[in-house]
Design an enzyme around this catalytic site. Structure first.
Site, PDB file in Angstrom:
ATOM      1  N   ARG A 122      -4.104 -37.180  -0.153  1.00  0.00           N
ATOM      2  CA  ARG A 122      -5.248 -38.130  -0.018  1.00  0.00           C
ATOM      3  C   ARG A 122      -6.164 -37.835   0.859  1.00  0.00           C
ATOM      4  O   ARG A 122      -6.170 -37.657   2.208  1.00  0.00           O
ATOM      5  CB  ARG A 122      -4.283 -39.661   0.361  1.00  0.00           C
ATOM      6  CG  ARG A 122      -5.461 -40.721   0.469  1.00  0.00           C
ATOM      7  CD  ARG A 122      -4.645 -42.019   0.741  1.00  0.00           C
ATOM      8  NE  ARG A 122      -4.097 -42.499   1.895  1.00  0.00           N
ATOM      9  CZ  ARG A 122      -3.379 -43.433   2.144  1.00  0.00           C
ATOM     10  NH1 ARG A 122      -3.580 -44.382   1.405  1.00  0.00           N
ATOM     11  NH2 ARG A 122      -2.645 -43.598   3.354  1.00  0.00           N
TER      12      ARG A 122
ATOM     13  N   ASP B  46      -0.045 -48.257  10.070  1.00  0.00           N
ATOM     14  CA  ASP B  46      -1.175 -47.116  10.168  1.00  0.00           C
ATOM     15  C   ASP B  46      -2.644 -48.016  10.052  1.00  0.00           C
ATOM     16  O   ASP B  46      -2.585 -49.172  10.550  1.00  0.00           O
ATOM     17  CB  ASP B  46      -1.047 -46.191   8.658  1.00  0.00           C
ATOM     18  CG  ASP B  46      -1.187 -47.166   7.585  1.00  0.00           C
ATOM     19  OD1 ASP B  46      -1.404 -48.428   7.575  1.00  0.00           O
ATOM     20  OD2 ASP B  46      -0.969 -46.443   6.513  1.00  0.00           O
TER      21      ASP B  46
END
Length: 528
Positions: free
Chosen positions: A171, A451
């Site tokens: 990603r 996160d």
């Protein structure tokens, strides 16, 4: 620390590397690789700027009272009978995917975890320091060639790859983030093109030689035009390396509210390169707040109450399954943020039960696989999914019973706002940002793996509550004075942590000032 070394002398006019070139970085930052990134940047950076302007213009319309709906001009795409291109064999079964940053030991552990796939993350779980990004590319370079090893300097434990490992996906950063350490023609390279370009250039042929391929996750897209941007990047990248078009496969995270209204269109734009969609639930909640931030009728309850059972989340995830399966491609479930609790068996049992219930909901809805954040949850998720889904996926389940309207997608979740919920948002916002400033983007807090996406929910909720003077369940208005009082209480409990004052200032600015699209933008200026 080595001194910054410009690369202009390598014969790439207009390109400079401003970050230090440490031992081993030269193979990643080779002239050929940088020339590849420069080509992508010069070709696509202007268009990326146009897309960012389009985001701002759309948000301005929403702020002035417009509402989201399915697009009339793309009705033919939604109603058409097209499907995406066939998937390669190693992307047909994606029952459990694990995600994590590109730190060396984590890469080895994730590939060895028993998951079907590992998404190596340059985005939300990675603080984008120069060393994290370049060393992360080095780590993946070695992982692709199966030469990656790690010796723990404390324990002396050796880490190497197992014979069988997870399929690797990567990603890159979102479209909004720059890579300030590499400058082309006087401007920073877009972080997304830096991450994608270096990984693809160095590894595409090696991956194909091992019977797999260059596979990606695309974060935070808001429209099919942004998907078209990525599709054109893929076409150009394959062309430059002489690799057949369609070799790249990419899964798009549906983690913004605008994108939920364009799932068919996003798949259509990427139909030659698509590996499906993923329900990025945490960013989606953040985007729901951000997109409707000036709507006084869309104020959310405590973060902990915005669960997957809320009607707007049910509508979005089930629509994703229906859309993907109609197009012959995977609909991946979302992240289980729980982590094993080693010192409290009762709490650990409760956490695992939450994971099981979450994964059971996903597999019963028709998802083809799911995400976990910790190796200890791989077996739990697999057990639940395989009890219902014995085959590689559920593409045959068309879910034609699902009918999600615009009103369903926009339904405001119900619940209460509590002082503890407010305090938790403050704690998470400050503690996560403080860790991020130290270069750590994946932070265990209060038995959850936080996160950037989960931290975004916390700070966006605080902004929404303060700006709208929302009320707690006890009747108190959440105004600046209450925020500052509770913030001071929480900061007082965090003495001795290095960057607490910086993190508090960032949070204050985000909560009390104009709404900022991403917390990582102001924080990036303080990183390193």
């Amino acid at each position: 620390m080595s001194t910054p070394t410009p690369i202009a002398a390598t014969g790439i006019p207009g390109l400079e590397v401003l970050g230090p070139i440490r031992t081993g970085y030269e193979r990643i930052l080779s002239p050929e690789a940088l020339d590849f990134v420069a080509d992508l940047t010069r070709r696509f950076r202007p268009r990326l700027g146009e897309l960012m302007n389009a985001r701002a213009e759309r948000q301005a319309l929403l702020d002035s009272g417009a509402t989201l709906d399915f697009m009339a001009e793309t009705a033919a795409v939604r109603e058409g009978a097209w499907t995406v291109a066939p998937l390669p064999p190693d992307l047909l079964r994606r029952t459990v995917e694990i995600t994590g940053p590109v730190e060396r030991k984590m890469v080895i552990n994730a590939l060895n975890s028993g998951a079907n796939c590992f998404m190596a993350d340059f985005e939300d779980s990675n603080a984008p320091t120069w060393d994290n990004n370049v060393q992360g590319q080095n780590n993946l370079y070695d992982a692709v060639r199966r030469t990656i090893e790690y010796a723990d300097p404390t324990s002396g434990k050796q880490y190497r790859l197992n014979e069988v490992t997870a399929t690797l996906l990567v990603r890159p950063r979102g479209l909004h983030l720059p890579e300030r350490h590499v400058v082309i023609d006087g401007k920073p390279v877009p972080g997304c093109l830096f991450d994608f370009g270096l990984y693809f250039f160095h590894n595409a042929r090696a991956l194909l030689g091992r019977g797999t391929g260059p596979y990606f996750y695309l974060p935070k897209l808001q429209s099919h035009r942004e998907a078209r941007f990525w599709n054109d990047v893929f076409i150009r990248a394959q062309e430059l390396l002489g690799i057949p078009s369609g070799t790249i496969k990419a899964t798009v995270l549906i983690e913004t509210l605008p994108a939920a209204f364009q799932m068919d269109e996003i798949l259509y734009e990427l139909r030659e390169h698509s590996a499906g969609l993923n329900c990025g639930r945490w960013d989606y909640i953040f985007s729901f707040i951000k997109t409707r931030r000036h709507d006084s009728q869309a104020i959310l309850p405590d973060r902990s109450q915005v669960t997957m059972e809320q009607p707007f989340m049910r509508a979005y995830t089930q629509l994703c399954v229906r859309t993907c399966h109609r197009r012959g491609v995977h609909a991946m479930g979302g992240m289980a943020a729980q982590i094993p609790i080693k010192n409290d068996p009762a709490a650990n049992s409760r956490a695992l039960e939450k994971v099981r219930a979450d994964k059971l909901r996903e597999v019963m809805d028709g998802h083809d696989g799911t995400w976990v954040a910790h190796p200890g949850l791989v077996s739990v998720a697999r057990e639940v999914f395989e009890a219902v889904m014995p085959g590689p996926n559920q593409l045959e389940r068309r879910r034609e019973d699902v009918h999600a309207s615009a009103a369903d997608l926009l339904e405001v979740p119900r619940g209460t706002r509590t002082e503890e919920g407010l305090r938790l948002n403050v704690r998470v916002g400050i503690q996560y940002t403080e860790a991020w400033l130290r270069g750590n983007g994946c932070v265990p807090l209060y038995n959850l793996m936080e996160d950037a996406a989960t931290a975004e929910i916390s700070r966006a909720q605080l902004w929404q509550w303060v700006q709208n003077k929302a009320r707690l369940e006890d009747g108190r208005a959440i105004d600046r004075a209450l925020y500052e009082k509770l913030r001071d209480d929480e900061v007082g409990k965090l003495s001795g942590i290095p960057h607490v004052q910086q993190a508090q200032k960032i949070l204050d600015d985000l909560v009390l000032g104009e709404f900022v699209d991403f917390l990582t933008l102001p924080a990036y200026s303080l990183l390193e």
